[in-house]
Design a protein around this motif. Structure first.
Motif, PDB file in Angstrom:
ATOM      1  N   ARG A  19       0.842  -1.183   0.000  1.00  0.00           N
ATOM      2  CA  ARG A  19       0.000   0.000   0.000  1.00  0.00           C
ATOM      3  C   ARG A  19       0.879   1.236   0.000  1.00  0.00           C
ATOM      4  N   ALA A  49      -3.733   5.334 -11.844  1.00  0.00           N
ATOM      5  CA  ALA A  49      -5.079   5.510 -11.286  1.00  0.00           C
ATOM      6  C   ALA A  49      -5.245   6.942 -10.825  1.00  0.00           C
ATOM      7  N   THR A  58     -13.287   7.367  -9.369  1.00  0.00           N
ATOM      8  CA  THR A  58     -11.975   6.808  -9.648  1.00  0.00           C
ATOM      9  C   THR A  58     -11.848   6.376 -11.103  1.00  0.00           C
ATOM     10  N   TYR A  60      -8.994   3.968 -13.650  1.00  0.00           N
ATOM     11  CA  TYR A  60      -7.842   3.085 -13.605  1.00  0.00           C
ATOM     12  C   TYR A  60      -7.325   2.773 -15.009  1.00  0.00           C
ATOM     13  N   LYS A  65      -6.533  -2.576 -13.436  1.00  0.00           N
ATOM     14  CA  LYS A  65      -7.937  -2.675 -13.050  1.00  0.00           C
ATOM     15  C   LYS A  65      -8.210  -4.033 -12.425  1.00  0.00           C
ATOM     16  N   THR A  69      -6.384  -0.444  -6.063  1.00  0.00           N
ATOM     17  CA  THR A  69      -7.488   0.392  -5.609  1.00  0.00           C
ATOM     18  C   THR A  69      -6.939   1.714  -5.090  1.00  0.00           C
ATOM     19  N   SER A  71      -7.746   5.242  -3.090  1.00  0.00           N
ATOM     20  CA  SER A  71      -8.687   5.759  -2.108  1.00  0.00           C
ATOM     21  C   SER A  71      -8.099   7.010  -1.473  1.00  0.00           C
ATOM     22  N   GLN A  82      -3.682   0.870  -2.983  1.00  0.00           N
ATOM     23  CA  GLN A  82      -3.581  -0.513  -2.533  1.00  0.00           C
ATOM     24  C   GLN A  82      -3.306  -1.380  -3.742  1.00  0.00           C
TER      25      GLN A  82
END
Length: 121
Positions: A19, A49, A58, A60, A65, A69, A71, A82
């Motif tokens: 992350r 992203a 969002t 990607y 994809k 992720t 955030s 992530q």
């Protein structure tokens, strides 16, 4: 001015997770979106992203994809990436970016210094 500082890179085996974090400071109130880009040795920098800061929409790259992720944490003014099911081809320096008006694949105004991600096979 806006300062972006990435962290969280490292060495991981294929199939593992990492992350990344990107903390923003300075004049951040006018920022519209934040994004992640990456650049592998000998290759051009590519979009990974992005996330719209206020609404959270969002976007990607096809290559990530379903595995990555993006955030945000508004209170900490931080965006995260992530990364799951990592592959050796994900090895690159990852850069955080921020824009005043776009959330696509180009046109970002501020950049971090980058953090290295290395995925071993």
């Amino acid at each position: 001015q806006v300062r972006l500082v990435e962290s969280g890179g490292g060495l991981v085996q294929a199939g593992g997770s990492l992350r990344l974090s990107c903390a923003a400071s300075g004049r951040t109130l006018g920022l519209y979106a934040r994004a992640w880009f990456r650049q592998a040795p000998g290759k051009e920098r590519e979009f990974v992203a992005s996330i719209v800061w206020s609404g959270g929409s969002t976007y990607y790259a096809d290559s990530v994809k379903g595995r990555f992720t993006v955030s945000r944490d508004n209170a900490k003014n931080t965006v995260y990436l992530q990364m799951n099911s990592l592959k050796p081809e994900d090895t690159a320096t990852y850069y955080c970016a921020a824009s005043l008006s776009t959330w696509g694949t180009a046109g970002y105004d501020y950049w971090g210094q980058g953090t290295q991600v290395t995925v071993s096979s």
